[in-house]
Design a protein around this motif. Structure first.
Motif, PDB file in Angstrom:
ATOM      1  N   VAL A   1      -5.045  -1.174 -10.335  1.00  0.00           N
ATOM      2  CA  VAL A   1      -4.238  -0.622  -9.256  1.00  0.00           C
ATOM      3  C   VAL A   1      -4.032   0.859  -9.577  1.00  0.00           C
ATOM      4  CG1 VAL A   1      -2.062  -1.358 -10.349  1.00  0.00           C
ATOM      5  CG2 VAL A   1      -2.092  -0.784  -7.916  1.00  0.00           C
ATOM      6  N   ARG A   2      -4.211   1.702  -8.559  1.00  0.00           N
ATOM      7  CA  ARG A   2      -4.026   3.149  -8.711  1.00  0.00           C
ATOM      8  C   ARG A   2      -2.970   3.609  -7.721  1.00  0.00           C
ATOM      9  NH1 ARG A   2      -8.054   2.916 -11.583  1.00  0.00           N
ATOM     10  NH2 ARG A   2     -10.249   2.938 -11.379  1.00  0.00           N
ATOM     11  N   TRP A   3      -2.271   4.657  -8.097  1.00  0.00           N
ATOM     12  CA  TRP A   3      -1.275   5.188  -7.171  1.00  0.00           C
ATOM     13  C   TRP A   3      -1.277   6.704  -7.167  1.00  0.00           C
ATOM     14  CZ3 TRP A   3       0.108   2.726 -11.708  1.00  0.00           C
ATOM     15  CH2 TRP A   3       0.819   3.465 -12.641  1.00  0.00           C
ATOM     16  N   THR A   4      -0.821   7.224  -6.027  1.00  0.00           N
ATOM     17  CA  THR A   4      -0.696   8.657  -5.800  1.00  0.00           C
ATOM     18  C   THR A   4       0.626   8.911  -5.088  1.00  0.00           C
ATOM     19  OG1 THR A   4      -3.089   8.861  -5.547  1.00  0.00           O
ATOM     20  CG2 THR A   4      -1.767  10.671  -4.711  1.00  0.00           C
TER      21      THR A   4
ATOM     22  N   THR B   1      17.159  11.772 -11.074  1.00  0.00           N
ATOM     23  CA  THR B   1      16.895  10.724 -10.093  1.00  0.00           C
ATOM     24  C   THR B   1      15.950  11.266  -9.032  1.00  0.00           C
ATOM     25  OG1 THR B   1      19.065   9.753 -10.482  1.00  0.00           O
ATOM     26  CG2 THR B   1      17.949   9.125  -8.445  1.00  0.00           C
ATOM     27  N   ASP B   2      14.893  10.528  -8.784  1.00  0.00           N
ATOM     28  CA  ASP B   2      13.873  10.934  -7.824  1.00  0.00           C
ATOM     29  C   ASP B   2      13.730   9.871  -6.751  1.00  0.00           C
ATOM     30  OD1 ASP B   2      11.787  12.250  -6.575  1.00  0.00           O
ATOM     31  OD2 ASP B   2      10.276  11.659  -8.041  1.00  0.00           O
ATOM     32  N   GLU B   3      13.740  10.294  -5.506  1.00  0.00           N
ATOM     33  CA  GLU B   3      13.416   9.404  -4.392  1.00  0.00           C
ATOM     34  C   GLU B   3      11.995   9.741  -4.000  1.00  0.00           C
ATOM     35  OE1 GLU B   3      16.320   8.990  -1.335  1.00  0.00           O
ATOM     36  OE2 GLU B   3      17.966   9.110  -2.758  1.00  0.00           O
ATOM     37  N   GLN B   4      11.120   8.723  -4.067  1.00  0.00           N
ATOM     38  CA  GLN B   4       9.704   8.979  -3.865  1.00  0.00           C
ATOM     39  C   GLN B   4       9.055   7.900  -3.009  1.00  0.00           C
ATOM     40  OE1 GLN B   4       7.868   7.378  -7.981  1.00  0.00           O
ATOM     41  NE2 GLN B   4       9.243   9.098  -8.260  1.00  0.00           N
ATOM     42  N   VAL B   5       7.972   8.298  -2.373  1.00  0.00           N
ATOM     43  CA  VAL B   5       7.105   7.358  -1.668  1.00  0.00           C
ATOM     44  C   VAL B   5       5.756   7.447  -2.368  1.00  0.00           C
ATOM     45  CG1 VAL B   5       5.968   6.771   0.514  1.00  0.00           C
ATOM     46  CG2 VAL B   5       8.339   7.601   0.520  1.00  0.00           C
ATOM     47  N   VAL B   6       5.215   6.276  -2.728  1.00  0.00           N
ATOM     48  CA  VAL B   6       3.988   6.211  -3.503  1.00  0.00           C
ATOM     49  C   VAL B   6       2.965   5.338  -2.773  1.00  0.00           C
ATOM     50  CG1 VAL B   6       3.019   5.598  -5.748  1.00  0.00           C
ATOM     51  CG2 VAL B   6       5.364   6.444  -5.612  1.00  0.00           C
ATOM     52  N   GLY B   7       1.719   5.815  -2.706  1.00  0.00           N
ATOM     53  CA  GLY B   7       0.634   5.060  -2.099  1.00  0.00           C
ATOM     54  C   GLY B   7      -0.157   4.326  -3.172  1.00  0.00           C
ATOM     55  N   TYR B   8      -0.458   3.040  -2.920  1.00  0.00           N
ATOM     56  CA  TYR B   8      -1.159   2.196  -3.890  1.00  0.00           C
ATOM     57  C   TYR B   8      -2.501   1.730  -3.350  1.00  0.00           C
ATOM     58  CZ  TYR B   8       3.090   2.061  -6.610  1.00  0.00           C
ATOM     59  OH  TYR B   8       4.169   2.427  -7.364  1.00  0.00           O
ATOM     60  N   THR B   9      -3.504   1.693  -4.237  1.00  0.00           N
ATOM     61  CA  THR B   9      -4.832   1.170  -3.933  1.00  0.00           C
ATOM     62  C   THR B   9      -5.154   0.099  -4.968  1.00  0.00           C
ATOM     63  OG1 THR B   9      -5.504   3.359  -3.157  1.00  0.00           O
ATOM     64  CG2 THR B   9      -7.254   1.760  -3.577  1.00  0.00           C
TER      65      THR B   9
ATOM     66  N   SER C   1       0.819  -1.208   0.000  1.00  0.00           N
ATOM     67  CA  SER C   1       0.000   0.000   0.000  1.00  0.00           C
ATOM     68  C   SER C   1       0.856   1.263   0.000  1.00  0.00           C
ATOM     69  CB  SER C   1      -0.958   0.020   1.194  1.00  0.00           C
ATOM     70  OG  SER C   1      -0.243  -0.053   2.403  1.00  0.00           O
ATOM     71  N   GLN C   2       2.130   1.119   0.377  1.00  0.00           N
ATOM     72  CA  GLN C   2       3.049   2.253   0.317  1.00  0.00           C
ATOM     73  C   GLN C   2       4.449   1.728   0.005  1.00  0.00           C
ATOM     74  OE1 GLN C   2       4.060   5.333   3.599  1.00  0.00           O
ATOM     75  NE2 GLN C   2       2.230   6.070   2.544  1.00  0.00           N
ATOM     76  N   VAL C   3       5.081   2.341  -1.013  1.00  0.00           N
ATOM     77  CA  VAL C   3       6.377   1.876  -1.494  1.00  0.00           C
ATOM     78  C   VAL C   3       7.326   3.060  -1.629  1.00  0.00           C
ATOM     79  CG1 VAL C   3       7.586   0.660  -3.353  1.00  0.00           C
ATOM     80  CG2 VAL C   3       5.235   0.004  -2.761  1.00  0.00           C
ATOM     81  N   LYS C   4       8.548   2.875  -1.133  1.00  0.00           N
ATOM     82  CA  LYS C   4       9.613   3.868  -1.297  1.00  0.00           C
ATOM     83  C   LYS C   4      10.476   3.389  -2.452  1.00  0.00           C
ATOM     84  CE  LYS C   4      13.517   5.947   1.111  1.00  0.00           C
ATOM     85  NZ  LYS C   4      14.303   5.945   2.365  1.00  0.00           N
ATOM     86  N   MET C   5      10.745   4.278  -3.403  1.00  0.00           N
ATOM     87  CA  MET C   5      11.560   3.881  -4.545  1.00  0.00           C
ATOM     88  C   MET C   5      12.449   5.003  -5.040  1.00  0.00           C
ATOM     89  SD  MET C   5       8.497   3.455  -7.343  1.00  0.00           S
ATOM     90  CE  MET C   5       7.293   2.703  -6.278  1.00  0.00           C
ATOM     91  N   LYS C   6      13.507   4.590  -5.719  1.00  0.00           N
ATOM     92  CA  LYS C   6      14.397   5.524  -6.388  1.00  0.00           C
ATOM     93  C   LYS C   6      14.230   5.259  -7.877  1.00  0.00           C
ATOM     94  CE  LYS C   6      18.707   6.680  -4.990  1.00  0.00           C
ATOM     95  NZ  LYS C   6      20.164   6.483  -4.759  1.00  0.00           N
ATOM     96  N   VAL C   7      13.857   6.323  -8.613  1.00  0.00           N
ATOM     97  CA  VAL C   7      13.554   6.198 -10.034  1.00  0.00           C
ATOM     98  C   VAL C   7      14.365   7.230 -10.806  1.00  0.00           C
ATOM     99  CG1 VAL C   7      11.708   6.297 -11.751  1.00  0.00           C
ATOM    100  CG2 VAL C   7      11.195   5.490  -9.446  1.00  0.00           C
ATOM    101  N   LYS C   8      14.952   6.785 -11.929  1.00  0.00           N
ATOM    102  CA  LYS C   8      15.726   7.702 -12.771  1.00  0.00           C
ATOM    103  C   LYS C   8      15.068   7.777 -14.142  1.00  0.00           C
ATOM    104  CE  LYS C   8      20.372   8.828 -14.271  1.00  0.00           C
ATOM    105  NZ  LYS C   8      21.791   8.475 -14.189  1.00  0.00           N
TER     106      LYS C   8
END
Length: 146
Positions: free
Chosen positions: A76-79, A62-70, A50-57
């Protein structure tokens, strides 16, 4: 400047098989080229992240982000919860079974903090969507074969 992009692809697998690959975030850096790392922070009652921390380039940023999933049914949707490079991000995978195959539609809307020319941003987001679906298809077929 926010940008929205969508695309669909047909994958020779069931919606459940595809959703299982999407939900395996910790394996994602091994098959999704933009993802450098991913860590599940929270899991919902359904056992899916339901919540994932990721590093995306993407586009050299490069972005470090936390994304919420439903997760619901065949979608599947995310914000975006937090990010070092984006104001907002919303997206979804919508899956529609078609016999032995599944049509997968990916939609994403991104608003970066970094001022990028519109054509650069559009190309980066379009490339991310295309690559994401193509790499997802390859991964699903590989997992399905065993």
């Amino acid at each position: 400047m926010a940008i929205k992009e969508s695309r669909d692809i047909v994958i020779e697998a069931s919606p459940d098989e595809i959703l299982d690959v999407i939900a395996d975030f910790e394996a994602m850096p091994g098959w999704s080229s933009p993802h450098q790392s991913a860590e599940v922070l929270e899991t919902g009652d359904d056992g899916r992240p339901s919540q994932v921390k990721m590093k995306v380039k993407t586009a050299g940023i490069t972005d470090e982000q936390v994304v919420g999933y439903t997760w619901s049914g065949n979608a599947v949707r995310w914000t975006l919860v937090s990010s070092t490079q984006q104001r907002s991000q919303e997206g979804s995978y919508e899956l529609a079974p078609e016999g032995e195959k599944t049509k997968v539609k990916l939609e994403i809307a991104v608003d970066p903090l970094v001022p990028l020319p519109g054509f650069v941003l559009k190309r980066a987001v379009k490339g991310t969507v295309e690559t994401g679906l193509d790499e997802l298809r390859k991964r699903v077929l590989k997992v399905k074969k065993g």
